[in-house]
Design a protein around this motif. Structure first.
Motif, PDB file in Angstrom:
ATOM      1  N   GLY A  81       0.821  -1.209   0.000  1.00 34.53           N
ATOM      2  CA  GLY A  81       0.000   0.000   0.000  1.00 34.53           C
ATOM      3  C   GLY A  81       0.853   1.256   0.000  1.00 34.53           C
ATOM      4  N   ILE A  82       1.928   1.251   0.783  1.00 35.22           N
ATOM      5  CA  ILE A  82       2.831   2.407   0.812  1.00 35.22           C
ATOM      6  C   ILE A  82       3.572   2.536  -0.523  1.00 35.22           C
ATOM      7  N   ALA A  83       3.957   1.405  -1.107  1.00 35.93           N
ATOM      8  CA  ALA A  83       4.602   1.442  -2.424  1.00 35.93           C
ATOM      9  C   ALA A  83       3.640   1.988  -3.479  1.00 35.93           C
ATOM     10  N   ALA A  84       2.365   1.586  -3.408  1.00 37.47           N
ATOM     11  CA  ALA A  84       1.364   2.098  -4.348  1.00 37.47           C
ATOM     12  C   ALA A  84       1.161   3.594  -4.158  1.00 37.47           C
ATOM     13  N   ASN A  85       1.132   4.028  -2.898  1.00 34.93           N
ATOM     14  CA  ASN A  85       0.986   5.457  -2.601  1.00 34.93           C
ATOM     15  C   ASN A  85       2.156   6.243  -3.197  1.00 34.93           C
ATOM     16  N   PHE A  86       3.360   5.720  -3.026  1.00 35.13           N
ATOM     17  CA  PHE A  86       4.557   6.362  -3.566  1.00 35.13           C
ATOM     18  C   PHE A  86       4.486   6.424  -5.094  1.00 35.13           C
ATOM     19  N   PHE A  87       4.057   5.319  -5.722  1.00 34.70           N
ATOM     20  CA  PHE A  87       3.961   5.271  -7.176  1.00 34.70           C
ATOM     21  C   PHE A  87       2.927   6.269  -7.699  1.00 34.70           C
ATOM     22  N   PHE A  88       1.742   6.314  -7.084  1.00 36.08           N
ATOM     23  CA  PHE A  88       0.698   7.229  -7.549  1.00 36.08           C
ATOM     24  C   PHE A  88       1.121   8.680  -7.361  1.00 36.08           C
ATOM     25  N   TYR A  89       1.773   8.941  -6.256  1.00 37.24           N
ATOM     26  CA  TYR A  89       2.316  10.279  -5.966  1.00 37.24           C
ATOM     27  C   TYR A  89       3.217  10.719  -7.121  1.00 37.24           C
ATOM     28  N   LEU A  90       4.135   9.803  -7.481  1.00 42.82           N
ATOM     29  CA  LEU A  90       5.092  10.068  -8.553  1.00 42.82           C
ATOM     30  C   LEU A  90       4.392  10.194  -9.899  1.00 42.82           C
ATOM     31  N   ALA A  91       3.482   9.262 -10.204  1.00 39.08           N
ATOM     32  CA  ALA A  91       2.825   9.229 -11.503  1.00 39.08           C
ATOM     33  C   ALA A  91       1.969  10.462 -11.740  1.00 39.08           C
ATOM     34  N   VAL A  92       1.249  10.911 -10.704  1.00 37.63           N
ATOM     35  CA  VAL A  92       0.394  12.085 -10.856  1.00 37.63           C
ATOM     36  C   VAL A  92       1.235  13.328 -11.117  1.00 37.63           C
TER      37      VAL A  92
END
Length: 379
Positions: free
Chosen positions: A323-334
């Motif tokens: 979940g934290i990795a997904a949060n980091f990825f979405f943060y970056l992608a957006v």
């Protein structure tokens, strides 16, 4: 021997915890943050004290927080997930009544010299709460309607509180990371199909109700969408930011113009050059090679998190890390989508690189949770 006793007896103690830290992840996070310090020095004209110095100090505090969280057993954080979630909701409510206004939004709480953005905290506590919920829930019930409704409510409550600030970018991140944890927990894809259909209907409603007393978004948010579709319609107004960002992004070429030689940032054409659009400064000064190198660092951070989750036999720990990795990825992608003109500008900074206090410290605490799950995994 009970499961809890097994956990305690197989967990490292004392100095052994230091040896079990995922040091590769620590080095990758530090290397990524170092890119931020370099670019913050550049956009300040070589002055470290303006932005880079304070950011370094925040990162040092963040490292202390990360290790402090890492050395606490992961089952303690599981037991604290509900309380952390409730505290973050309470802070979001406090922001609504006593928050500090900045750039047209009420998102911060001033606590003396410290300015806290509770929406950043909510992204981590939401993951903790959902991971604890699915760790508690019988896997056979994951896709039953009643047990799907509860995590949906857990996601929607902080999302709604963030939307009214207004902070559409963070609200979208909350929805995406919440959906990611539900998917990783094994919720049936049929539910996601229904949500996707509802999303299409919501988008239609957003545009059809524009200009009416019942419009969903603020006028400035509609203007951001208009700018996304046609930034040249108002090149000196609403479209100025993204046009200048694209110029900076493309002008770096293969190897860039050189450190502190970016004309878009040095001549102040590039907006928010130390926060939202710092990636464009990097691309202008170090070109495709520099931008790609930063993306490789980000990819490695995510890969090490995923690898740690797959090695972990504890359901809460695995879901928490992913979940934290997904949060980091979405943060970056957006952020990258925004600064490249592939998505409307929503004010999401680049993780570990953009200048900011709450985002940096909360992210370091999140990595501390990842380390806690890694250090105390069952062996």
């Amino acid at each position: 021997m009970s499961f809890l006793e097994y956990r305690v007896k197989t967990a490292p103690t004392g100095l052994a915890k230091v040896l079990h830290i995922n040091w590769a992840l620590v080095l990758l996070v530090t290397a990524t943050a170092s890119v931020g310090w370099l670019m913050l020095t550049s956009v300040a004209g070589g002055d470290i004290d303006t932005w880079a110095g304070p950011q370094m100090k925040r990162f040092a505090v963040g490292l202390v927080l990360m290790f402090s969280v890492a050395f606490v057993p992961i089952w303690f954080w599981r037991n604290m997930a509900g309380l952390a979630y409730i505290v973050s909701l309470a802070l979001l409510v406090v922001v609504e009544f006593f928050g500090t206004v900045g750039m047209g939004a009420q998102r911060w709480i001033a606590l003396g010299p410290v300015v806290l953005q509770p929406s950043e905290m909510a992204k981590v506590t939401l993951v903790m709460m959902l991971a604890a919920y699915y760790d508690w829930l019988d896997p056979k019930k994951v896709s039953r309607p009643l047990w799907v409704l509860l995590p949906v409510l857990i996601i929607l409550v902080p999302t709604a509180l963030v939307v009214i600030q207004p902070n559409l970018g963070t609200a979208l991140l909350l929805l995406m990371v919440g959906a990611a944890v539900m998917f990783l927990a094994g919720v049936s894809l049929w539910y996601f199909g229904v949500v996707a259909a509802m999303g299409v209907g919501a988008v239609f409603s957003v545009f059809s109700l524009r200009g009416t007393p019942w419009q969903f978004l603020h006028d400035y948010q509609y203007r951001r969408i208009d700018t996304f579709f046609d930034p040249t319609a108002d090149p000196l107004g609403a479209g100025y930011n993204i046009i200048q960002a694209k110029i900076a992004l493309g002008s770096g070429g293969w190897a860039g113009k050189g450190f502190m030689q970016g004309t878009q940032s040095r001549l102040n054409f590039l907006p928010e050059k130390h926060t939202d659009f710092i990636f464009n400064t990097l691309a202008e000064e170090f070109g495709f090679v520099g931008a790609a190198s930063l993306l490789v660092l980000y990819a490695l951070v995510i890969a090490f998190c995923v690898a740690s989750a797959m090695q972990n036999r504890d359901r809460f720990s695995s879901l928490l890390i992913l979940g934290i990795a997904a949060n980091f990825f979405f943060y970056l992608a957006v952020n990258l989508s925004m600064v490249m003109g592939m998505a409307p500008v929503v004010g999401v900074p680049l993780p570990l690189v953009s200048y900011g206090g709450s985002a940096m410290l909360v992210l370091m605490v999140a990595f501390g949770l990842v380390q806690s799950a890694h250090v105390h995994r069952l062996r």
